[in-house]
Design an enzyme around this catalytic site. Structure first.
Site, PDB file in Angstrom:
ATOM      1  N   ASP A 174       0.764 -14.072  13.525  1.00  0.00           N
ATOM      2  CA  ASP A 174      -0.431 -14.673  12.934  1.00  0.00           C
ATOM      3  C   ASP A 174      -1.249 -13.560  12.272  1.00  0.00           C
ATOM      4  OD1 ASP A 174      -2.808 -15.892  12.287  1.00  0.00           O
ATOM      5  OD2 ASP A 174      -3.019 -16.943  14.196  1.00  0.00           O
ATOM      6  N   GLU A 198       0.835  -1.197   0.000  1.00  0.00           N
ATOM      7  CA  GLU A 198       0.000   0.000   0.000  1.00  0.00           C
ATOM      8  C   GLU A 198       0.870   1.249   0.000  1.00  0.00           C
ATOM      9  OE1 GLU A 198      -3.377   2.417   2.582  1.00  0.00           O
ATOM     10  OE2 GLU A 198      -2.761   0.415   3.220  1.00  0.00           O
ATOM     11  N   LYS A 217      -9.603 -14.227  16.969  1.00  0.00           N
ATOM     12  CA  LYS A 217      -9.586 -13.648  15.627  1.00  0.00           C
ATOM     13  C   LYS A 217     -10.879 -12.901  15.282  1.00  0.00           C
ATOM     14  CE  LYS A 217      -6.181 -16.893  13.832  1.00  0.00           C
ATOM     15  NZ  LYS A 217      -5.879 -17.559  15.110  1.00  0.00           N
ATOM     16  N   HIS A 258      -1.935  10.222  -1.513  1.00  0.00           N
ATOM     17  CA  HIS A 258      -2.231   8.958  -2.177  1.00  0.00           C
ATOM     18  C   HIS A 258      -2.049   9.054  -3.686  1.00  0.00           C
ATOM     19  CE1 HIS A 258      -3.877   7.727   1.696  1.00  0.00           C
ATOM     20  NE2 HIS A 258      -3.940   6.507   1.239  1.00  0.00           N
TER      21      HIS A 258
END
Length: 397
Positions: A302, A93, A228, A393
């Site tokens: 993770d 990104e 999660k 951006h």
């Protein structure tokens, strides 16, 4: 064509439970044959041997590269160590590393960040089913009476963790039980599962003949551990590492480095809170999950835990001197410095770069992550307050 027969005779992925280079290449050839694609990029592994991936992935066929950028330096005053730190960020990104870098510079110029771990714990939450409510109540009382024995059962399963607390949640004839563990420098999901499974077996054997309890069945997870998942429970009580970072942004560097001013940032923060409330946001952040995902990927964490780890509470307050006090609470940062992907060569090297590899280092890693998350939140908020957000951006993204 008999589709049922063709599916029954489908050729399966070869080399099950095998971690040799020969098994990897055999699976790769199978994949080429099944898809009709060359898949040349998977032919060569990046920096590890197939044997390194045992216990970390199944059916290995190759590896892909994610670019790693560096943000910093950020001066962090930690619990045990002060100094300049860097954030290794694996991402594709554009603007992410640049914005994090800018926030870290402004904070360091202003005196740095203070960070402290408030607590660390991991949870597994099985549930038990009984004949009626009275049996559930009797079982909850039994758990309290036998807490020491239950903790002893957990201790037989691990050298690194410890069962710290047992909290029954009665819901009619079902009782969910939160088992809370300290897990040393491991993230602790596997540890808590292993210990809780042993506990459930032991409990079933102990209560099966107690008439007032009447246990019917139990399951290892009742979806109450927030594993999660972003939940109010984790936000309030914490799961993984609960960490807070703070700093004071000097007006001079808000203008020179962030290209805005304290008043505009403060007003932007207050008005942004209204949008967060309207949308039902858990806590209030700008985009700290970006830093968490990038550092997780770079350091062998993770990645699926970024969802729960990405919750936070970002706070901004104008000081009497015209500066900005900023702080960030991350209540549920699921990380480890041992186990999982942290031992793979590239990930281990990036952990060691900040003196975060191995035992006794998990709090330092948490401090660094929190400091750079705070850096990104202030930089992004400044970009919005000064109308730089879209332009940055366009330039980098």
């Amino acid at each position: 064509m008999n589709h049922r027969k063709s599916l029954e005779e489908l050729e399966l992925i070869p080399g099950k439970d095998m971690y040799s280079e020969e098994a990897r290449l055999e699976r790769l050839e199978y994949l080429r044959r099944m898809t009709g694609k060359e898949l040349n990029i998977l032919e060569k592994l990046s920096s590890f041997n197939p044997e390194d991936t045992k216990g970390r992935i199944e059916n290995l066929v190759g590896s892909i590269e994610i670019p790693v950028g560096i943000a910093g330096p950020l001066f962090i005053r930690g619990e045990k160590e002060d100094g300049l730190c860097f954030a290794p960020m694996a991402t594709v990104e554009g603007t992410l590393v640049a914005s994090t870098n800018r926030g870290a510079r402004a904070l360091t110029q202003s005196g740095g960040v203070t960070a402290r771990v408030i607590s660390r714990r991991m949870m597994r939450a099985p549930f038990f089913v009984f004949s009626d409510l009275l049996s559930s109540i009797a079982f909850a009382a039994w758990l309290t009476e036998h807490a020491a024995e239950i903790k002893a059962v957990a201790a037989t399963q691990t050298r690194h963790g410890k069962l710290e607390e047992i909290i029954p949640r009665i819901m009619g004839r079902i009782v969910h039980v939160n088992f809370l563990y300290s897990t040393g420098d491991a993230a602790g999901q596997n540890l808590s599962t292993k210990c809780t499974a042993a506990i459930c077996i032991w409990i079933s054997g102990q209560v099966k003949d107690i008439e007032s309890i009447g246990l019917e069945e139990s399951f290892i997870e009742g979806n109450m551990a927030s594993d999660k998942k972003a939940t109010h429970q984790s936000f309030i009580s914490g799961r993984g590492t609960r960490i807070v970072a703070e700093g004071v942004l000097k007006e001079k560097f808000i203008r020179e480095t962030l290209n805005t001013n304290a008043d505009d940032m403060h007003i932007g923060y207050i008005r942004g809170v209204t949008g967060a409330i309207q949308s039902g946001m858990l806590g209030y952040t700008i985009n700290l999950s970006n830093v968490i995902a990038a550092i997780f990927a770079a350091t062998g964490q993770d990645i699926a835990s970024t969802h729960e780890s990405g919750m936070g509470h970002f706070y901004v307050e104008k000081t009497g001197e015209g500066d900005l006090y900023v702080s960030l609470l991350i209540p549920s940062l699921v990380i480890g410095t041992i186990g999982g992907g942290t031992k793979l060569p590239g990930q281990a090297e990036l952990l060691d770069m900040n003196n975060c590899a191995g035992e006794g280092k998990v709090n330092r890693l948490a401090e660094i992550i929190a400091g750079f998350c705070l850096s990104l939140d202030i930089s992004t908020m400044a970009a919005v307050a000064s109308n730089q957000f879209a332009a940055s951006h366009r330039k980098y993204g």
